[in-house]
Design a protein around this motif. Sequence first.
Motif, PDB file in Angstrom:
ATOM      1  N   PRO A  46     -17.745  23.122 -23.095  1.00 20.00           N
ATOM      2  CA  PRO A  46     -18.526  21.970 -23.564  1.00 20.00           C
ATOM      3  C   PRO A  46     -19.919  22.330 -24.073  1.00 20.00           C
ATOM      4  CG  PRO A  46     -17.409  21.441 -21.509  1.00 20.00           C
ATOM      5  CD  PRO A  46     -17.216  22.909 -21.725  1.00 20.00           C
ATOM      6  N   VAL A  47     -20.561  23.340 -23.476  1.00 11.63           N
ATOM      7  CA  VAL A  47     -21.908  23.704 -23.913  1.00 11.63           C
ATOM      8  C   VAL A  47     -21.868  24.251 -25.339  1.00 11.63           C
ATOM      9  CG1 VAL A  47     -23.865  25.230 -23.498  1.00 11.63           C
ATOM     10  CG2 VAL A  47     -22.721  24.115 -21.573  1.00 11.63           C
ATOM     11  N   THR A  48     -20.936  25.174 -25.579  1.00 12.80           N
ATOM     12  CA  THR A  48     -20.779  25.729 -26.930  1.00 12.80           C
ATOM     13  C   THR A  48     -20.377  24.634 -27.912  1.00 12.80           C
ATOM     14  OG1 THR A  48     -20.103  27.860 -26.014  1.00 12.80           O
ATOM     15  CG2 THR A  48     -19.543  27.430 -28.321  1.00 12.80           C
ATOM     16  N   GLY A  49     -19.456  23.776 -27.488  1.00 16.27           N
ATOM     17  CA  GLY A  49     -19.010  22.694 -28.353  1.00 16.27           C
ATOM     18  C   GLY A  49     -20.139  21.754 -28.732  1.00 16.27           C
ATOM     19  N   SER A  50     -20.969  21.399 -27.758  1.00 14.28           N
ATOM     20  CA  SER A  50     -22.089  20.490 -28.033  1.00 14.28           C
ATOM     21  C   SER A  50     -23.078  21.123 -28.999  1.00 14.28           C
ATOM     22  CB  SER A  50     -22.794  20.121 -26.722  1.00 14.28           C
ATOM     23  OG  SER A  50     -21.927  19.400 -25.877  1.00 14.28           O
ATOM     24  N   ALA A  51     -23.357  22.413 -28.795  1.00 18.57           N
ATOM     25  CA  ALA A  51     -24.303  23.105 -29.675  1.00 18.57           C
ATOM     26  C   ALA A  51     -23.765  23.168 -31.107  1.00 18.57           C
ATOM     27  CB  ALA A  51     -24.574  24.510 -29.145  1.00 18.57           C
ATOM     28  N   LEU A  52     -22.480  23.521 -31.249  1.00 18.10           N
ATOM     29  CA  LEU A  52     -21.898  23.599 -32.586  1.00 18.10           C
ATOM     30  C   LEU A  52     -21.808  22.224 -33.239  1.00 18.10           C
ATOM     31  CD1 LEU A  52     -18.995  26.154 -31.940  1.00 18.10           C
ATOM     32  CD2 LEU A  52     -21.082  26.546 -33.275  1.00 18.10           C
ATOM     33  N   GLY A  54     -23.733  19.558 -32.656  1.00 18.91           N
ATOM     34  CA  GLY A  54     -25.070  19.130 -33.057  1.00 18.91           C
ATOM     35  C   GLY A  54     -25.537  19.831 -34.317  1.00 18.91           C
ATOM     36  N   THR A  55     -25.240  21.116 -34.425  1.00 19.79           N
ATOM     37  CA  THR A  55     -25.624  21.873 -35.615  1.00 19.79           C
ATOM     38  C   THR A  55     -24.912  21.349 -36.852  1.00 19.79           C
ATOM     39  OG1 THR A  55     -26.007  23.864 -34.279  1.00 19.79           O
ATOM     40  CG2 THR A  55     -25.707  24.168 -36.654  1.00 19.79           C
ATOM     41  N   ALA A  56     -23.608  21.102 -36.723  1.00 19.62           N
ATOM     42  CA  ALA A  56     -22.829  20.624 -37.865  1.00 19.62           C
ATOM     43  C   ALA A  56     -23.304  19.247 -38.322  1.00 19.62           C
ATOM     44  CB  ALA A  56     -21.349  20.584 -37.500  1.00 19.62           C
ATOM     45  N   VAL A  57     -23.528  18.347 -37.375  1.00 18.80           N
ATOM     46  CA  VAL A  57     -23.987  17.000 -37.727  1.00 18.80           C
ATOM     47  C   VAL A  57     -25.367  17.057 -38.370  1.00 18.80           C
ATOM     48  CG1 VAL A  57     -24.671  14.773 -36.767  1.00 18.80           C
ATOM     49  CG2 VAL A  57     -22.566  15.868 -35.986  1.00 18.80           C
ATOM     50  N   GLY A  58     -26.237  17.909 -37.821  1.00 21.88           N
ATOM     51  CA  GLY A  58     -27.574  18.046 -38.387  1.00 21.88           C
ATOM     52  C   GLY A  58     -27.549  18.587 -39.807  1.00 21.88           C
ATOM     53  N   LEU A  59     -26.711  19.604 -40.059  1.00 19.45           N
ATOM     54  CA  LEU A  59     -26.610  20.178 -41.400  1.00 19.45           C
ATOM     55  C   LEU A  59     -26.021  19.164 -42.384  1.00 19.45           C
ATOM     56  CD1 LEU A  59     -25.393  23.814 -40.624  1.00 19.45           C
ATOM     57  CD2 LEU A  59     -27.650  23.097 -41.455  1.00 19.45           C
ATOM     58  N   ILE A 111     -13.559  25.624 -39.476  1.00 16.66           N
ATOM     59  CA  ILE A 111     -12.790  24.699 -40.307  1.00 16.66           C
ATOM     60  C   ILE A 111     -12.939  23.249 -39.845  1.00 16.66           C
ATOM     61  CG2 ILE A 111     -10.453  24.026 -41.001  1.00 16.66           C
ATOM     62  CD1 ILE A 111      -9.786  26.983 -41.234  1.00 16.66           C
ATOM     63  N   PRO A 112     -12.734  22.930 -38.555  1.00 17.95           N
ATOM     64  CA  PRO A 112     -12.914  21.519 -38.167  1.00 17.95           C
ATOM     65  C   PRO A 112     -14.325  21.012 -38.398  1.00 17.95           C
ATOM     66  CG  PRO A 112     -12.578  22.924 -36.235  1.00 17.95           C
ATOM     67  CD  PRO A 112     -12.231  23.736 -37.438  1.00 17.95           C
ATOM     68  N   LEU A 113     -15.331  21.869 -38.139  1.00 15.53           N
ATOM     69  CA  LEU A 113     -16.706  21.436 -38.364  1.00 15.53           C
ATOM     70  C   LEU A 113     -16.975  21.235 -39.848  1.00 15.53           C
ATOM     71  CD1 LEU A 113     -18.602  23.688 -35.803  1.00 15.53           C
ATOM     72  CD2 LEU A 113     -18.127  21.239 -35.635  1.00 15.53           C
ATOM     73  N   LEU A 114     -16.382  22.080 -40.683  1.00 16.73           N
ATOM     74  CA  LEU A 114     -16.543  21.931 -42.126  1.00 16.73           C
ATOM     75  C   LEU A 114     -15.883  20.645 -42.611  1.00 16.73           C
ATOM     76  CD1 LEU A 114     -17.708  23.420 -44.583  1.00 16.73           C
ATOM     77  CD2 LEU A 114     -15.478  24.498 -44.895  1.00 16.73           C
ATOM     78  N   PHE A 378     -34.457  13.900 -36.989  1.00 16.70           N
ATOM     79  CA  PHE A 378     -34.752  14.763 -35.841  1.00 16.70           C
ATOM     80  C   PHE A 378     -35.936  14.257 -35.039  1.00 16.70           C
ATOM     81  CE2 PHE A 378     -37.436  16.066 -39.297  1.00 16.70           C
ATOM     82  CZ  PHE A 378     -38.663  16.306 -38.695  1.00 16.70           C
ATOM     83  N   LEU A 379     -36.799  13.421 -35.654  1.00 16.05           N
ATOM     84  CA  LEU A 379     -38.089  13.099 -35.055  1.00 16.05           C
ATOM     85  C   LEU A 379     -37.949  12.324 -33.749  1.00 16.05           C
ATOM     86  CD1 LEU A 379     -41.180  13.121 -35.271  1.00 16.05           C
ATOM     87  CD2 LEU A 379     -41.015  11.017 -36.632  1.00 16.05           C
ATOM     88  N   GLY A 380     -37.168  11.231 -33.766  1.00 12.87           N
ATOM     89  CA  GLY A 380     -37.025  10.413 -32.573  1.00 12.87           C
ATOM     90  C   GLY A 380     -36.466  11.183 -31.384  1.00 12.87           C
ATOM     91  N   PRO A 381     -35.287  11.839 -31.547  1.00 12.69           N
ATOM     92  CA  PRO A 381     -34.755  12.613 -30.423  1.00 12.69           C
ATOM     93  C   PRO A 381     -35.713  13.691 -29.929  1.00 12.69           C
ATOM     94  CG  PRO A 381     -33.072  12.296 -32.094  1.00 12.69           C
ATOM     95  CD  PRO A 381     -34.346  11.784 -32.680  1.00 12.69           C
ATOM     96  N   LEU A 382     -36.423  14.342 -30.850  1.00 15.39           N
ATOM     97  CA  LEU A 382     -37.363  15.388 -30.456  1.00 15.39           C
ATOM     98  C   LEU A 382     -38.501  14.809 -29.619  1.00 15.39           C
ATOM     99  CD1 LEU A 382     -37.760  18.456 -30.930  1.00 15.39           C
ATOM    100  CD2 LEU A 382     -39.291  17.845 -32.823  1.00 15.39           C
ATOM    101  N   LEU A 383     -39.072  13.692 -30.066  1.00 11.90           N
ATOM    102  CA  LEU A 383     -40.179  13.085 -29.341  1.00 11.90           C
ATOM    103  C   LEU A 383     -39.734  12.545 -27.982  1.00 11.90           C
ATOM    104  CD1 LEU A 383     -42.020  11.176 -32.234  1.00 11.90           C
ATOM    105  CD2 LEU A 383     -42.733  13.293 -31.086  1.00 11.90           C
ATOM    106  N   VAL A 384     -38.547  11.934 -27.952  1.00 12.28           N
ATOM    107  CA  VAL A 384     -38.030  11.437 -26.667  1.00 12.28           C
ATOM    108  C   VAL A 384     -37.817  12.598 -25.703  1.00 12.28           C
ATOM    109  CG1 VAL A 384     -36.019  10.393 -25.548  1.00 12.28           C
ATOM    110  CG2 VAL A 384     -36.982   9.339 -27.584  1.00 12.28           C
TER     111      VAL A 384
END
Length: 424
Positions: A46-52, A54-59, A111-114, A378-384
């Motif tokens: 789950p940790v790796t999955g969450s990191a990947l 979040g990265t995919a959604v952010g990109l 592939i799934p993230l893409l 990114f601003l809101g989550p970062l500040l929270v």
Amino acid sequence: MSGTTPARPGLLRRWALYDFANSAFPTVIETFVFAAYFTRQVAPDPVTGSALWGTAVGLAGLVVALLGPVAGALADHGGGQRRWLLAATALCVLPTAALWWVQPQASNLIIPLLLVGIAAVGMELASVFYNALLPRLAPASQIGRWSGWGWGLGYAGGLLCLLLALFGLVREGAWLTLPREDASHVRASFVLAAAWFALFALPLLTARLPGRDAPPGRLEIRASLAELWQTLRGLRRQGALLRFLVARMLYTDALATLFAFGGVYAAGTFAMTEAQVLAFGIGLNVTAGLGAAAFAHLDDRLGSRNTIVIALLALLASGAAALLAQSVASFWAAGLALGVFVGPAQAASRSLLARMAPPQQRNQLFGLFTLSGKATAFLGPLLVGWATLYSGSQRVGMAVILGLWLAGLALLLTVPADRPRGHE
């Protein structure tokens, strides 16, 4: 101009149904089902999955922020608006359906993230062309109600598709029995989301739109980018429009942060279980949809800007009540009241830009509208996160959301109120 646009109820119903259609993707794929499936069953842990994830959604959000205004400029310059909407819809539907082949513990996580990233970009670009159709189809006196009704239908469509996925496919004892050893019962929900989007988008995609588009022709990329650059430079001379886009950026960021952290706050502060958090999230979406539909006529009577002001004031009051709540019952009451005003703030923002945008720049400006919703995501989550870390209190951290709403409200009050004509 939208003020002289005759009412087209049949086309407008098809337009609103597209909101009902496209909400299946963020609800089933981005929020509840595929996101959890990827982090828990596809990724190695789950940790790796969450990191990947979040990265995919952010990109994907970054790509949308960059492409939204450009796509709008291309559509304004090249015409063929329905073709652009069809292409962007297909760009979401096809990769979403292809998620069926994403097996548990997949050997290739790219592939799934893409696929999800491409689908997310397609959905957001489609919203640019879709939103820009509103002033083309509705007279000025009805823009608010149709925007609100469409937004309310969007919440309803997402929830109905989610419930169909849960009870029809995913849960034990589901209506359709599918193999569970390879997660077919979960993977089928991704196909459902794609089919839902395609089916309910079809009425608008096959409609004959009023007026004539410029011939689609070839992509005039240089000319389109030059027009976009002129529009961006011209924003300095259109102070009201620029201030609105910045204000929306602030309060939309707060709304996105609310949905991202609301469950975390409920679980951490009130020890709510996953089932309770899911029920709260569903309740929040229900009240948001009802609020968007209920405020639709108010938008046309008071104007879009004033409707947003009322919604933000109510969000500040109910948000403060939720942060001060000491019991689960009072938190539920404040949270569901808060949801009532989330939808109107979003729907009236769309109708305000529809009223402000010159016809020849609608797609461009709705591209910038999309950018204003993504540029500082990114601003809101970062500040929270920072405020929670330094204060040691989730309540203090979530108070950042109130600050963003307050800043957005203060800037919005400098935007002249729109005055819809011919109330009906």
